[in-house]
Design a protein around this motif. Structure first.
Motif, PDB file in Angstrom:
ATOM      1  N   MET A  48    -114.955 -35.920  13.438  1.00 31.14           N
ATOM      2  CA  MET A  48    -113.875 -36.807  13.878  1.00 31.14           C
ATOM      3  C   MET A  48    -112.669 -36.017  14.371  1.00 31.14           C
ATOM      4  N   GLN A  49    -112.628 -34.736  14.068  1.00 31.41           N
ATOM      5  CA  GLN A  49    -111.495 -33.904  14.475  1.00 31.41           C
ATOM      6  C   GLN A  49    -111.649 -33.402  15.913  1.00 31.41           C
ATOM      7  N   CYS A  50    -112.801 -32.815  16.226  1.00 27.07           N
ATOM      8  CA  CYS A  50    -112.979 -32.196  17.555  1.00 27.07           C
ATOM      9  C   CYS A  50    -114.082 -32.862  18.379  1.00 27.07           C
ATOM     10  N   HIS A  51    -114.766 -33.844  17.778  1.00 25.84           N
ATOM     11  CA  HIS A  51    -115.790 -34.627  18.470  1.00 25.84           C
ATOM     12  C   HIS A  51    -117.042 -33.828  18.825  1.00 25.84           C
ATOM     13  N   GLU A  52    -117.213 -32.661  18.196  1.00 28.46           N
ATOM     14  CA  GLU A  52    -118.448 -31.904  18.393  1.00 28.46           C
ATOM     15  C   GLU A  52    -119.505 -32.399  17.404  1.00 28.46           C
ATOM     16  N   GLU A  53    -120.727 -31.969  17.608  1.00 27.83           N
ATOM     17  CA  GLU A  53    -121.827 -32.409  16.748  1.00 27.83           C
ATOM     18  C   GLU A  53    -122.441 -31.224  16.018  1.00 27.83           C
ATOM     19  N   TYR A  54    -121.601 -30.542  15.242  1.00 22.07           N
ATOM     20  CA  TYR A  54    -122.050 -29.346  14.534  1.00 22.07           C
ATOM     21  C   TYR A  54    -121.706 -29.425  13.049  1.00 22.07           C
ATOM     22  N   LEU A  55    -121.962 -30.552  12.425  1.00 23.45           N
ATOM     23  CA  LEU A  55    -121.640 -30.669  11.011  1.00 23.45           C
ATOM     24  C   LEU A  55    -122.754 -30.088  10.150  1.00 23.45           C
ATOM     25  N   GLU A  56    -122.346 -29.354   9.115  1.00 17.62           N
ATOM     26  CA  GLU A  56    -123.305 -28.840   8.143  1.00 17.62           C
ATOM     27  C   GLU A  56    -122.893 -29.322   6.767  1.00 17.62           C
ATOM     28  N   GLU A  57    -123.897 -29.475   5.882  1.00 18.21           N
ATOM     29  CA  GLU A  57    -123.599 -29.889   4.511  1.00 18.21           C
ATOM     30  C   GLU A  57    -123.057 -28.696   3.731  1.00 18.21           C
ATOM     31  N   ILE A  58    -121.995 -28.933   2.976  1.00 19.69           N
ATOM     32  CA  ILE A  58    -121.423 -27.856   2.158  1.00 19.69           C
ATOM     33  C   ILE A  58    -121.214 -28.329   0.728  1.00 19.69           C
ATOM     34  N   GLN A  59    -121.021 -27.366  -0.158  1.00 21.46           N
ATOM     35  CA  GLN A  59    -120.673 -27.651  -1.547  1.00 21.46           C
ATOM     36  C   GLN A  59    -119.189 -27.376  -1.732  1.00 21.46           C
ATOM     37  N   PHE A  60    -118.492 -28.340  -2.323  1.00 15.86           N
ATOM     38  CA  PHE A  60    -117.121 -28.082  -2.743  1.00 15.86           C
ATOM     39  C   PHE A  60    -117.148 -27.584  -4.179  1.00 15.86           C
ATOM     40  N   SER A  61    -116.211 -26.711  -4.490  1.00 12.89           N
ATOM     41  CA  SER A  61    -116.164 -26.137  -5.833  1.00 12.89           C
ATOM     42  C   SER A  61    -115.904 -27.203  -6.893  1.00 12.89           C
ATOM     43  N   GLY A  62    -115.257 -28.295  -6.484  1.00 19.39           N
ATOM     44  CA  GLY A  62    -114.888 -29.300  -7.485  1.00 19.39           C
ATOM     45  C   GLY A  62    -113.617 -28.925  -8.233  1.00 19.39           C
ATOM     46  N   GLU A  63    -112.916 -27.919  -7.716  1.00 18.65           N
ATOM     47  CA  GLU A  63    -111.658 -27.500  -8.347  1.00 18.65           C
ATOM     48  C   GLU A  63    -110.504 -27.656  -7.365  1.00 18.65           C
ATOM     49  N   GLY A  64    -109.344 -28.014  -7.909  1.00 23.03           N
ATOM     50  CA  GLY A  64    -108.186 -28.201  -7.045  1.00 23.03           C
ATOM     51  C   GLY A  64    -106.973 -28.515  -7.872  1.00 23.03           C
ATOM     52  N   ARG A  65    -106.019 -29.270  -7.254  1.00 23.78           N
ATOM     53  CA  ARG A  65    -104.820 -29.639  -7.997  1.00 23.78           C
ATOM     54  C   ARG A  65    -104.425 -31.074  -7.676  1.00 23.78           C
ATOM     55  N   VAL A  66    -103.682 -31.675  -8.592  1.00 19.43           N
ATOM     56  CA  VAL A  66    -103.271 -33.068  -8.457  1.00 19.43           C
ATOM     57  C   VAL A  66    -102.078 -33.155  -7.505  1.00 19.43           C
ATOM     58  N   LEU A  67    -102.212 -33.980  -6.453  1.00 19.24           N
ATOM     59  CA  LEU A  67    -101.096 -34.204  -5.530  1.00 19.24           C
ATOM     60  C   LEU A  67    -100.283 -35.422  -5.928  1.00 19.24           C
ATOM     61  N   ALA A  68    -100.951 -36.435  -6.451  1.00 19.62           N
ATOM     62  CA  ALA A  68    -100.273 -37.677  -6.829  1.00 19.62           C
ATOM     63  C   ALA A  68    -101.160 -38.410  -7.808  1.00 19.62           C
ATOM     64  N   LEU A  69    -100.562 -39.215  -8.648  1.00 25.45           N
ATOM     65  CA  LEU A  69    -101.374 -40.014  -9.566  1.00 25.45           C
ATOM     66  C   LEU A  69    -100.627 -41.268  -9.979  1.00 25.45           C
ATOM     67  N   THR A  70    -101.397 -42.255 -10.404  1.00 26.94           N
ATOM     68  CA  THR A  70    -100.819 -43.516 -10.852  1.00 26.94           C
ATOM     69  C   THR A  70    -101.730 -44.119 -11.906  1.00 26.94           C
ATOM     70  N   LYS A  71    -101.173 -45.056 -12.659  1.00 24.63           N
ATOM     71  CA  LYS A  71    -101.958 -45.757 -13.669  1.00 24.63           C
ATOM     72  C   LYS A  71    -102.378 -47.100 -13.080  1.00 24.63           C
ATOM     73  N   VAL A  72    -103.665 -47.397 -13.128  1.00 21.03           N
ATOM     74  CA  VAL A  72    -104.155 -48.701 -12.679  1.00 21.03           C
ATOM     75  C   VAL A  72    -104.330 -49.569 -13.915  1.00 21.03           C
ATOM     76  N   GLU A  73    -103.545 -50.646 -13.964  1.00 22.79           N
ATOM     77  CA  GLU A  73    -103.513 -51.471 -15.177  1.00 22.79           C
ATOM     78  C   GLU A  73    -104.508 -52.619 -15.141  1.00 22.79           C
ATOM     79  N   ARG A  74    -104.857 -53.060 -13.921  1.00 20.33           N
ATOM     80  CA  ARG A  74    -105.716 -54.240 -13.820  1.00 20.33           C
ATOM     81  C   ARG A  74    -106.946 -53.957 -12.985  1.00 20.33           C
TER      82      ARG A  74
END
Ligand SMILES: [Zn+2]
Length: 147
Positions: A48-74
Motif C-alpha cells: 500500500m506504500q509503493c504499490h509494488e508486488e514484492y511482499l514477503e512474510e516476516i516474523q516480528f520479534s513481538g517486542e516493543g514499547r507502549v505508545l498509548a493505552l486506555t482502559k476499556v470498561e464496557r
C-alpha cells in the motif's frame, strides 16, 4: 463416555506462530521494494506504500514499547468480542517500526513508554476450546503465556 480433548485455538488464524522453544512471534509482511512493514500479514501481494508486488512474510520479534493505552470498561458493540471486561487496550510500537493495536496484560499495569513483549493467553472459553489471543506484557514479566 468419550473424553473430549480440550484444544487451544487462535481467535484468528495467521496472526502469530510459536517457535519450537515456545516463544511466540507475530507474522507480518515486508515490501522488498520499499521496506515498508505491515501487521497483520497482507493477504494480497500488494504494497500500500509503493504499490509494488514484492511482499514477503516476516516474523516480528513481538517486542516493543507502549505508545498509548486506555482502559476499556464496557463490552465493545457488535458482539464479536467475547473476552472479559474491563481490559487494557493500547498501541504498541514494535521494534521493527510498525504500530499495532492490542490488548495489554492488566497485571502489572503498564505505562506509556514501557518496554513490552507479546504473550499468547486465553481470551475466553468456547465449548471445549480455549480461544487464545496475543497480548503485550511488561518485558520483565514472568507471564509466559498459556499457548
Ligand atoms: Zn513497498
Amino acid at each position: 463416555m468419550m473424553k473430549i480433548e480440550r484444544k487451544a485455538i487462535p481467535v484468528m488464524e495467521g496472526l502469530w506462530k510459536v517457535e519450537a522453544d515456545g516463544k511466540p512471534y507475530l507474522i507480518g509482511s515486508r515490501c522488498e521494494a520499499c521496506g515498508e512493514v505491515f501487521f497483520p500479514r497482507k493477504k494480497l501481494n500488494f504494497c500500500m506504500q509503493c504499490h509494488e508486488e514484492y511482499l514477503e512474510e516476516i516474523q516480528f520479534s513481538g517486542e516493543g514499547r507502549v505508545l498509548a493505552l486506555t482502559k476499556v470498561e464496557r463490552q465493545p458493540a457488535g458482539g464479536f468480542y467475547k473476552g472479559a471486561v474491563p481490559y487494557t487496550y493500547g498501541i504498541v510500537q514494535l521494534d521493527e517500526g510498525v504500530n499495532i493495536c492490542s490488548q495489554l496484560v492488566d497485571d502489572p499495569v503498564l505505562s506509556v513508554g514501557e518496554r513490552v513483549k507479546m504473550v499468547v493467553v486465553k481470551l475466553y472459553e468456547e465449548e471445549n476450546n480455549d480461544v487464545m489471543t496475543f497480548k503485550f506484557t511488561a518485558e520483565n514479566s514472568l507471564v509466559r503465556g498459556e499457548g
